[in-house]
Design an enzyme around this catalytic site. Sequence first.
Site, PDB file in Angstrom:
ATOM      1  N   ASN A  15       0.861  -1.190   0.000  1.00 19.54           N
ATOM      2  CA  ASN A  15       0.000   0.000   0.000  1.00 19.54           C
ATOM      3  C   ASN A  15       0.898   1.242   0.000  1.00 19.54           C
ATOM      4  OD1 ASN A  15       0.472   0.902   2.886  1.00 19.54           O
ATOM      5  ND2 ASN A  15      -0.194  -1.207   3.207  1.00 19.54           N
ATOM      6  N   PHE A  22      -5.319   3.466  14.348  1.00 17.96           N
ATOM      7  CA  PHE A  22      -5.588   4.432  13.290  1.00 17.96           C
ATOM      8  C   PHE A  22      -6.649   3.848  12.376  1.00 17.96           C
ATOM      9  CE2 PHE A  22      -2.622   8.106  12.698  1.00 17.96           C
ATOM     10  CZ  PHE A  22      -2.020   8.038  13.950  1.00 17.96           C
TER      11      PHE A  22
HETATM   12  N1  CTP Z   1      -4.294  -3.293  11.757  1.00 13.34           N
HETATM   13  C1  CTP Z   1      -3.529  -4.274  12.337  1.00 13.34           C
HETATM   14  N2  CTP Z   1      -3.355  -5.467  11.715  1.00 13.34           N
HETATM   15  C2  CTP Z   1      -3.911  -5.711  10.537  1.00 13.34           C
HETATM   16  C3  CTP Z   1      -4.698  -4.722   9.907  1.00 13.34           C
HETATM   17  C4  CTP Z   1      -4.874  -3.510  10.550  1.00 13.34           C
HETATM   18  O1  CTP Z   1      -3.001  -4.066  13.418  1.00 13.34           O
HETATM   19  N3  CTP Z   1      -3.703  -6.871   9.942  1.00 13.34           N
HETATM   20  C5  CTP Z   1      -4.483  -2.006  12.472  1.00 13.34           C
HETATM   21  C6  CTP Z   1      -3.901  -0.802  11.767  1.00 13.34           C
HETATM   22  O2  CTP Z   1      -2.565  -0.585  12.162  1.00 13.34           O
HETATM   23  C7  CTP Z   1      -4.816   0.324  12.238  1.00 13.34           C
HETATM   24  C8  CTP Z   1      -6.139  -0.379  12.478  1.00 13.34           C
HETATM   25  O3  CTP Z   1      -5.848  -1.761  12.558  1.00 13.34           O
HETATM   26  O4  CTP Z   1      -4.396   0.842  13.472  1.00 13.34           O
HETATM   27  C9  CTP Z   1      -7.194  -0.144  11.460  1.00 13.34           C
HETATM   28  O5  CTP Z   1      -6.824  -0.701  10.272  1.00 13.34           O
HETATM   29  P1  CTP Z   1      -7.927  -0.999   9.141  1.00 13.34           P
HETATM   30  O6  CTP Z   1      -7.293  -1.731   8.011  1.00 13.34           O
HETATM   31  O7  CTP Z   1      -8.630   0.278   8.829  1.00 13.34           O
HETATM   32  O8  CTP Z   1      -8.897  -1.916   9.987  1.00 13.34           O
HETATM   33  P2  CTP Z   1      -9.822  -3.107   9.630  1.00 13.34           P
HETATM   34  O9  CTP Z   1     -10.302  -3.634  10.934  1.00 13.34           O
HETATM   35  O10 CTP Z   1      -9.130  -4.053   8.735  1.00 13.34           O
HETATM   36  O11 CTP Z   1     -11.022  -2.377   8.928  1.00 13.34           O
HETATM   37  P3  CTP Z   1     -11.694  -2.524   7.501  1.00 13.34           P
HETATM   38  O12 CTP Z   1     -12.722  -3.590   7.681  1.00 13.34           O
HETATM   39  O13 CTP Z   1     -12.259  -1.176   7.253  1.00 13.34           O
HETATM   40  O14 CTP Z   1     -10.624  -2.909   6.537  1.00 13.34           O
END
Ligand code: CTP
Length: 402
Positions: free
Chosen positions: A213, A330
């Site tokens: 990303n 975040f």
């Molecule tokens: N995060 C994490 N581990 C992952 C993915 C995300 O620790 N495998 C953490 C990111 O560092 C960030 C938070 O989760 O602090 C939010 O990430 P995001 O991708 O927006 O969260 P998701 O729960 O995956 O939400 P979405 O369903 O919108 O993708």
Amino acid sequence: MLKSKSVLIGVCGGIAAYKVCEVISFLFQAGADVRVILTETAQRFITPLTVSTLSRHQAYTDADFWQATHSRPLHIALGEEADLFLIAPLTANTLGKLTYGLADNLLTNTVLASRCPILLAPAMNTEMWEQPIIQRNWQELQQDHRYHSIGPGSGLLACDRVGSGRMAEPAEIITKLQSLAYTQGHQDFQGKRILISGGGTREHLDPVRFLGNPSTGKMALALAQAASDRGAIVTLVHGPIAPESLPISPNYKLISVVSAEEMEAVIMSYLVESEIIIMSAAVADVKPTDYSNHKLPKKELPTELKLEPVTDILAKLGTLKKGHQTLIGFAAQTGDIVKPALDKLRRKNLDVIVANPIDQPNAGFGTNTNKAVFIDGKEQQKIINSCSKLELAHQLFDFIIK
Ligand code: CTP
């Protein structure tokens, strides 16, 4: 962060004085009122004309100190007006004078006549820097809360030696001054252990190709800088970051990882000792199911990629965190940023979430500025309008401490 601030710079006699010209120029462009004092030996390296041209003010020297034309003594006026004081390069001689409170020129008298935070950027040959007496003086000055330090780092020195004693780079000095302008030197996170993740992870299909990303790690670097400038003991675990974005002499620990799995392993190993954990990394959600150790020829590339989920590190931290630990996530979002962030705050058991837009100008991936909404466990919100990532980081630490 430096707009309208009165920044006083004392330049001592060392070859690194030429680098201070860049600092003066940046400060002027940032809207600061910059006044510069040149010691007698500093004038062997850069001239008053260079300095006055860059700062748009007269350059002050010892000759001015002894002029009877000022309405008030020059060192008093300069000292009182300053919001911030930078001494760069700090030489062995001036370091010794500051340690013992000596005042035999305009610069050292102004130090004693001022009250603002002073940032010291030493520069000298490695043998000189490593002398026990110099180290003793340096340690002694660190005990005085007025003094803040940056560097010296290691690198090629003007004496052709590669070693410690190299003055911090202008960009690092500017960042430190920005932090100081915000905090006025308060160390409100003194000794707190803070673990920060940043940058994007990469999930490789083969040694060349990966799912990734656009995260550049700038927000995490700003968080690490702000926290360590407020006295915290910081560890930053980051995905691949462009080398030119990394600080040369950071005052925090950097651990580089590539995949989400590696990031998870490092974070877990630091979890117990950490009091505040901030997950600002753009961690992958999925990885390719199959990995090839050798580069796949084009004709062998799959036409469809089989994916499997990776651990949600933040969610795992939410289940493991203890009462004394603060967990911050975040949520980089498009469209409505608050609603999905609130959902993540509850779902991942967070204390604070930073919702930030990635579909608006001057915010999100790769920019130097950002905007956000901070939301705490009681769902109270604070809107942060567009500002530098460093300022946003400081605002977040203010929010956390509240
Ligand atoms: N995060 C994490 N581990 C992952 C993915 C995300 O620790 N495998 C953490 C990111 O560092 C960030 C938070 O989760 O602090 C939010 O990430 P995001 O991708 O927006 O969260 P998701 O729960 O995956 O939400 P979405 O369903 O919108 O993708």
